[in-house]
Design a protein around this motif. Structure first.
Motif, PDB file in Angstrom:
ATOM      1  N   ARG A 221     -96.817  23.701  56.812  1.00 24.41           N
ATOM      2  CA  ARG A 221     -96.329  23.798  58.175  1.00 24.41           C
ATOM      3  C   ARG A 221     -97.168  22.885  59.068  1.00 24.41           C
ATOM      4  O   ARG A 221     -97.844  23.334  59.997  1.00 24.41           O
ATOM      5  CB  ARG A 221     -96.362  25.245  58.657  1.00 24.41           C
ATOM      6  CG  ARG A 221     -95.487  26.149  57.797  1.00 24.41           C
ATOM      7  CD  ARG A 221     -95.352  27.514  58.386  1.00 24.41           C
ATOM      8  NE  ARG A 221     -94.428  28.326  57.625  1.00 24.41           N
ATOM      9  CZ  ARG A 221     -94.010  29.534  58.002  1.00 24.41           C
ATOM     10  NH1 ARG A 221     -94.436  30.056  59.123  1.00 24.41           N
ATOM     11  NH2 ARG A 221     -93.175  30.206  57.249  1.00 24.41           N
ATOM     12  N   SER A 222     -97.080  21.611  58.791  1.00 23.95           N
ATOM     13  CA  SER A 222     -97.941  20.652  59.464  1.00 23.95           C
ATOM     14  C   SER A 222     -97.404  20.210  60.813  1.00 23.95           C
ATOM     15  O   SER A 222     -98.155  19.741  61.655  1.00 23.95           O
ATOM     16  CB  SER A 222     -98.131  19.418  58.583  1.00 23.95           C
ATOM     17  OG  SER A 222     -96.877  18.844  58.274  1.00 23.95           O
ATOM     18  N   ARG A 223     -96.107  20.324  61.024  1.00 26.73           N
ATOM     19  CA  ARG A 223     -95.565  19.866  62.288  1.00 26.73           C
ATOM     20  C   ARG A 223     -95.781  20.923  63.359  1.00 26.73           C
ATOM     21  O   ARG A 223     -95.806  22.116  63.085  1.00 26.73           O
ATOM     22  CB  ARG A 223     -94.073  19.548  62.140  1.00 26.73           C
ATOM     23  CG  ARG A 223     -93.801  18.445  61.134  1.00 26.73           C
ATOM     24  CD  ARG A 223     -92.359  18.015  61.184  1.00 26.73           C
ATOM     25  NE  ARG A 223     -92.065  17.094  60.094  1.00 26.73           N
ATOM     26  CZ  ARG A 223     -90.900  16.506  59.925  1.00 26.73           C
ATOM     27  NH1 ARG A 223     -89.918  16.743  60.773  1.00 26.73           N
ATOM     28  NH2 ARG A 223     -90.694  15.692  58.915  1.00 26.73           N
ATOM     29  N   PRO A 224     -95.913  20.512  64.618  1.00 29.07           N
ATOM     30  CA  PRO A 224     -96.235  21.467  65.678  1.00 29.07           C
ATOM     31  C   PRO A 224     -95.059  22.296  66.155  1.00 29.07           C
ATOM     32  O   PRO A 224     -95.159  22.941  67.170  1.00 29.07           O
ATOM     33  CB  PRO A 224     -96.730  20.553  66.810  1.00 29.07           C
ATOM     34  CG  PRO A 224     -96.014  19.274  66.597  1.00 29.07           C
ATOM     35  CD  PRO A 224     -95.905  19.137  65.089  1.00 29.07           C
ATOM     36  N   LYS A 225     -93.948  22.262  65.434  1.00 25.60           N
ATOM     37  CA  LYS A 225     -92.791  23.062  65.827  1.00 25.60           C
ATOM     38  C   LYS A 225     -92.813  24.399  65.116  1.00 25.60           C
ATOM     39  O   LYS A 225     -93.020  24.469  63.916  1.00 25.60           O
ATOM     40  CB  LYS A 225     -91.489  22.323  65.490  1.00 25.60           C
ATOM     41  CG  LYS A 225     -91.330  21.002  66.228  1.00 25.60           C
ATOM     42  CD  LYS A 225     -90.049  20.314  65.788  1.00 25.60           C
ATOM     43  CE  LYS A 225     -89.886  18.962  66.496  1.00 25.60           C
ATOM     44  NZ  LYS A 225     -88.677  18.254  66.045  1.00 25.60           N
ATOM     45  N   ARG A 226     -92.563  25.469  65.877  1.00 21.61           N
ATOM     46  CA  ARG A 226     -92.508  26.791  65.276  1.00 21.61           C
ATOM     47  C   ARG A 226     -91.203  26.979  64.540  1.00 21.61           C
ATOM     48  O   ARG A 226     -90.186  26.421  64.929  1.00 21.61           O
ATOM     49  CB  ARG A 226     -92.631  27.860  66.358  1.00 21.61           C
ATOM     50  CG  ARG A 226     -93.948  27.864  67.097  1.00 21.61           C
ATOM     51  CD  ARG A 226     -93.931  29.006  68.071  1.00 21.61           C
ATOM     52  NE  ARG A 226     -92.736  28.909  68.906  1.00 21.61           N
ATOM     53  CZ  ARG A 226     -92.788  28.792  70.226  1.00 21.61           C
ATOM     54  NH1 ARG A 226     -93.904  28.734  70.844  1.00 21.61           N
ATOM     55  NH2 ARG A 226     -91.675  28.701  70.920  1.00 21.61           N
ATOM     56  N   PRO A 227     -91.218  27.813  63.489  1.00 20.97           N
ATOM     57  CA  PRO A 227     -89.939  28.112  62.830  1.00 20.97           C
ATOM     58  C   PRO A 227     -89.063  28.943  63.746  1.00 20.97           C
ATOM     59  O   PRO A 227     -89.571  29.702  64.588  1.00 20.97           O
ATOM     60  CB  PRO A 227     -90.363  28.905  61.592  1.00 20.97           C
ATOM     61  CG  PRO A 227     -91.665  29.518  61.982  1.00 20.97           C
ATOM     62  CD  PRO A 227     -92.341  28.537  62.888  1.00 20.97           C
ATOM     63  N   PRO A 228     -87.753  28.831  63.649  1.00 22.47           N
ATOM     64  CA  PRO A 228     -86.885  29.664  64.491  1.00 22.47           C
ATOM     65  C   PRO A 228     -86.996  31.119  64.056  1.00 22.47           C
ATOM     66  O   PRO A 228     -87.132  31.429  62.876  1.00 22.47           O
ATOM     67  CB  PRO A 228     -85.495  29.105  64.216  1.00 22.47           C
ATOM     68  CG  PRO A 228     -85.593  28.483  62.872  1.00 22.47           C
ATOM     69  CD  PRO A 228     -86.999  27.960  62.747  1.00 22.47           C
ATOM     70  N   ARG A 229     -86.973  31.996  65.032  1.00 25.75           N
ATOM     71  CA  ARG A 229     -86.983  33.422  64.747  1.00 25.75           C
ATOM     72  C   ARG A 229     -85.563  33.943  64.853  1.00 25.75           C
ATOM     73  O   ARG A 229     -84.809  33.566  65.747  1.00 25.75           O
ATOM     74  CB  ARG A 229     -87.896  34.166  65.716  1.00 25.75           C
ATOM     75  CG  ARG A 229     -89.371  33.791  65.567  1.00 25.75           C
ATOM     76  CD  ARG A 229     -90.233  34.610  66.486  1.00 25.75           C
ATOM     77  NE  ARG A 229     -91.639  34.280  66.323  1.00 25.75           N
ATOM     78  CZ  ARG A 229     -92.619  34.869  67.005  1.00 25.75           C
ATOM     79  NH1 ARG A 229     -92.339  35.785  67.907  1.00 25.75           N
ATOM     80  NH2 ARG A 229     -93.876  34.509  66.792  1.00 25.75           N
ATOM     81  N   GLY A 230     -85.220  34.840  63.941  1.00 21.75           N
ATOM     82  CA  GLY A 230     -83.860  35.334  63.959  1.00 21.75           C
ATOM     83  C   GLY A 230     -83.734  36.660  63.258  1.00 21.75           C
ATOM     84  O   GLY A 230     -84.706  37.225  62.758  1.00 21.75           O
ATOM     85  N   SER A 231     -82.502  37.156  63.252  1.00 22.79           N
ATOM     86  CA  SER A 231     -82.227  38.427  62.583  1.00 22.79           C
ATOM     87  C   SER A 231     -80.792  38.403  62.096  1.00 22.79           C
ATOM     88  O   SER A 231     -79.958  37.642  62.614  1.00 22.79           O
ATOM     89  CB  SER A 231     -82.447  39.595  63.541  1.00 22.79           C
ATOM     90  OG  SER A 231     -81.583  39.495  64.668  1.00 22.79           O
ATOM     91  N   PHE A 232     -80.485  39.254  61.148  1.00 20.46           N
ATOM     92  CA  PHE A 232     -79.151  39.326  60.590  1.00 20.46           C
ATOM     93  C   PHE A 232     -78.329  40.393  61.310  1.00 20.46           C
ATOM     94  O   PHE A 232     -78.850  41.388  61.791  1.00 20.46           O
ATOM     95  CB  PHE A 232     -79.209  39.652  59.093  1.00 20.46           C
ATOM     96  CG  PHE A 232     -79.763  38.538  58.261  1.00 20.46           C
ATOM     97  CD1 PHE A 232     -78.984  37.446  57.946  1.00 20.46           C
ATOM     98  CD2 PHE A 232     -81.076  38.566  57.814  1.00 20.46           C
ATOM     99  CE1 PHE A 232     -79.489  36.412  57.190  1.00 20.46           C
ATOM    100  CE2 PHE A 232     -81.591  37.549  57.050  1.00 20.46           C
ATOM    101  CZ  PHE A 232     -80.792  36.465  56.732  1.00 20.46           C
ATOM    102  N   GLY A 233     -77.044  40.142  61.330  1.00 24.52           N
ATOM    103  CA  GLY A 233     -76.142  41.115  61.897  1.00 24.52           C
ATOM    104  C   GLY A 233     -74.777  41.044  61.237  1.00 24.52           C
ATOM    105  O   GLY A 233     -74.529  40.184  60.427  1.00 24.52           O
TER     106      GLY A 233
END
Length: 233
Positions: A221-233
């Motif tokens: 995870r070298s890039r300064p972008k955070r992973p998207p947070r999500g949830s299932f529905g």
């Protein structure tokens, strides 16, 4: 699980198992790369004769999404027709599409297969700014809050199996799968997509249910972008 919920630029979105993107707050539905009339275009150019049912199949799946969600606005993110000649749909399909368009705002984004307006209703735009998001056909490096298509991303479940159309999501952009039948795809780990997406990007596989997994497992995870947070529905 009919969808994977995530946030992009503050907009609460849903990557649906169908391959459509839903923005509940604005009642906005986006689909990309319908490629209507692909079998006809291949036949006109002397290619393989494919069963000419892909337009009806694509319209049926789009109809099902519109019936389920009742969107006020539909955005088609380019390459809606496989070429401009394909825009001359047979009368039954043309009437079907007209029914889907009736009573809602309908926007055709220009694609590389259909770069100019077609003789249909709706608006024809190069791109569209809607709140914090920009909708266009091809992703632009460095863009933020961007929703695009074009690349037809695909991914496999761990352990193999057939590749499935997928969304690609990171903290700054979403790339939609091709919604159309008879569309190929580009592996989500390909260099061109790796150059656009953060190492932490998620692939949300379409099909019977939405499945989210790392687009490129094992990378740092070298890039300064955070992973998207999500949830299932």
């Amino acid at each position: 699980m009919t969808h994977f919920a995530f946030t992009l630029a503050g907009a609460a979105l849903r990557a649906r198992a169908s391959g459509a993107l839903w923005w509940p707050e604005r009642r906005l539905l986006a689909v990309s790369d319908l490629h209507l009339g692909k079998s006809g275009r291949i036949a006109r150019r002397g290619g393989a004769l494919l069963p000419p049912y892909e337009t009806r199949d694509t319209l049926a799946r789009l109809d099902a999404e519109i019936e389920a969600l009742a969107p006020a606005e539909v955005i088609c993110l380019g390459d809606s027709f496989d070429d401009l000649a394909a825009a001359a749909l047979p009368e039954p399909e043309a009437l079907w599409l007209a029914r889907l368009m009736a009573g809602r705002r309908w926007i055709w984004i220009e694609g590389n297969h259909d770069p100019g307006p077609v003789d249909l209703g709706g608006q024809h735009l190069a791109d569209l700014r809607a709140g914090p998001l920009t909708f266009r056909h091809i992703a632009r490096p460095g863009a933020e809050g961007e929703v695009s298509g074009h690349y037809h991303p695909k991914a496999r479940l761990p352990g193999g199996g057939a590749a499935r159309a997928c969304f690609l999501l990171d903290a700054t952009r979403a790339i939609l799968p091709a919604f159309g039948t008879y569309t190929g795809g580009l592996d989500c780990g390909s260099p061109v997509l790796a150059g656009l997406m953060a190492d932490t990007a998620l692939a949300v596989l379409t099909g019977p249910r939405a499945i989210a997994l790392p687009a490129r497992p094992g990378l740092s995870r070298s890039r300064p972008k955070r992973p998207p947070r999500g949830s299932f529905g």
